[in-house]
Design a protein around this motif. Structure first.
Motif, PDB file in Angstrom:
ATOM      1  N   LYS A 158       0.845  -1.190   0.000  1.00  0.00           N
ATOM      2  CA  LYS A 158       0.000   0.000   0.000  1.00  0.00           C
ATOM      3  C   LYS A 158       0.883   1.243   0.000  1.00  0.00           C
ATOM      4  O   LYS A 158       1.981   1.237   0.542  1.00  0.00           O
ATOM      5  CB  LYS A 158      -0.892   0.019   1.232  1.00  0.00           C
TER       6      LYS A 158
ATOM      7  N   PHE B   9      -1.713   7.577   1.504  1.00  0.00           N
ATOM      8  CA  PHE B   9      -2.512   8.555   0.775  1.00  0.00           C
ATOM      9  C   PHE B   9      -1.849   9.924   0.755  1.00  0.00           C
ATOM     10  O   PHE B   9      -1.953  10.662  -0.227  1.00  0.00           O
ATOM     11  CB  PHE B   9      -3.922   8.645   1.375  1.00  0.00           C
TER      12      PHE B   9
ATOM     13  N   PRO C 275      -8.989  -3.109  -3.035  1.00  0.00           N
ATOM     14  CA  PRO C 275      -9.875  -2.198  -2.297  1.00  0.00           C
ATOM     15  C   PRO C 275      -9.201  -0.886  -1.887  1.00  0.00           C
ATOM     16  O   PRO C 275      -9.814   0.184  -1.977  1.00  0.00           O
ATOM     17  CB  PRO C 275     -10.282  -3.005  -1.062  1.00  0.00           C
ATOM     18  N   TRP C 276      -7.948  -0.937  -1.488  1.00  0.00           N
ATOM     19  CA  TRP C 276      -7.266   0.288  -1.059  1.00  0.00           C
ATOM     20  C   TRP C 276      -7.046   1.242  -2.230  1.00  0.00           C
ATOM     21  O   TRP C 276      -7.077   2.454  -2.066  1.00  0.00           O
ATOM     22  CB  TRP C 276      -5.957  -0.020  -0.325  1.00  0.00           C
TER      23      TRP C 276
ATOM     24  N   LYS D  63      -9.096   1.481  -4.897  1.00  0.00           N
ATOM     25  CA  LYS D  63     -10.406   2.088  -5.157  1.00  0.00           C
ATOM     26  C   LYS D  63     -10.682   3.211  -4.168  1.00  0.00           C
ATOM     27  O   LYS D  63     -11.213   4.262  -4.528  1.00  0.00           O
ATOM     28  CB  LYS D  63     -11.496   1.020  -5.079  1.00  0.00           C
ATOM     29  N   SER D  64     -10.314   2.986  -2.914  1.00  0.00           N
ATOM     30  CA  SER D  64     -10.498   4.002  -1.887  1.00  0.00           C
ATOM     31  C   SER D  64      -9.662   5.253  -2.185  1.00  0.00           C
ATOM     32  O   SER D  64     -10.146   6.386  -2.063  1.00  0.00           O
ATOM     33  CB  SER D  64     -10.131   3.430  -0.522  1.00  0.00           C
ATOM     34  N   VAL D  65      -8.426   5.056  -2.579  1.00  0.00           N
ATOM     35  CA  VAL D  65      -7.539   6.170  -2.917  1.00  0.00           C
ATOM     36  C   VAL D  65      -8.106   6.955  -4.101  1.00  0.00           C
ATOM     37  O   VAL D  65      -8.133   8.192  -4.083  1.00  0.00           O
ATOM     38  CB  VAL D  65      -6.109   5.667  -3.220  1.00  0.00           C
TER      39      VAL D  65
ATOM     40  N   THR E  16     -11.222   7.193  -5.074  1.00  0.00           N
ATOM     41  CA  THR E  16     -12.420   7.911  -4.634  1.00  0.00           C
ATOM     42  C   THR E  16     -12.040   9.161  -3.845  1.00  0.00           C
ATOM     43  O   THR E  16     -12.582  10.248  -4.080  1.00  0.00           O
ATOM     44  CB  THR E  16     -13.304   6.987  -3.777  1.00  0.00           C
ATOM     45  N   ARG E  17     -11.100   9.021  -2.931  1.00  0.00           N
ATOM     46  CA  ARG E  17     -10.678  10.168  -2.118  1.00  0.00           C
ATOM     47  C   ARG E  17     -10.031  11.258  -2.979  1.00  0.00           C
ATOM     48  O   ARG E  17     -10.255  12.446  -2.769  1.00  0.00           O
ATOM     49  CB  ARG E  17      -9.710   9.706  -1.039  1.00  0.00           C
TER      50      ARG E  17
ATOM     51  N   ASP F 238     -10.639  11.798  -6.176  1.00  0.00           N
ATOM     52  CA  ASP F 238     -11.710  12.407  -6.967  1.00  0.00           C
ATOM     53  C   ASP F 238     -12.490  13.421  -6.129  1.00  0.00           C
ATOM     54  O   ASP F 238     -12.837  14.504  -6.611  1.00  0.00           O
ATOM     55  CB  ASP F 238     -12.648  11.342  -7.517  1.00  0.00           C
ATOM     56  N   GLN F 239     -12.764  13.073  -4.885  1.00  0.00           N
ATOM     57  CA  GLN F 239     -13.489  13.987  -4.004  1.00  0.00           C
ATOM     58  C   GLN F 239     -12.664  15.226  -3.677  1.00  0.00           C
ATOM     59  O   GLN F 239     -13.188  16.324  -3.590  1.00  0.00           O
ATOM     60  CB  GLN F 239     -13.884  13.266  -2.710  1.00  0.00           C
TER      61      GLN F 239
END
Length: 91
Positions: free
Chosen positions: A39, A42, A77-78, A80-82, A84-85, A87-88
């Motif tokens: 990983k 972030f 999964p990590w 995808k989370s990165v 999404t964060r 993009d936000q």
């Protein structure tokens, strides 16, 4: 007359070869062949890109603050989370 025909055939052949070589020269800018398994924090990630559809392996390329590019699995999964964060954060 025969020499003129041979000359035209050579010109046509060289044009055909150069066009074929030029078409194969157009390809994706960056592809990934291996995924980075660990990983990435972030706070170290600046942005991400998706690899071109013409690449043999789909991947996400993470760009770090130091402009290092890291290939990661887009299904993790990590990751995808990165994505999404990021993009936000950018919207």
């Amino acid at each position: 007359m025969r020499a003129l025909g041979l000359l035209l055939l050579c010109i046509f052949g060289s044009t055909l070869v150069s066009l074929t070589v030029a078409n194969y020269g157009i390809g994706p800018n960056s592809c990934c062949f291996h995924y980075y398994e660990r990983k990435v924090k972030f706070t170290k990630i600046r942005s991400y890109d998706l690899t071109d559809g013409r690449c043999s392996k789909t991947a996400v390329i993470l760009r770090t603050i130091g402009d290092v590019r890291i290939c990661v699995d887009p299904e993790a999964p990590w990751v995808k989370s990165v994505m999404t964060r990021l993009d936000q954060r950018n919207f």
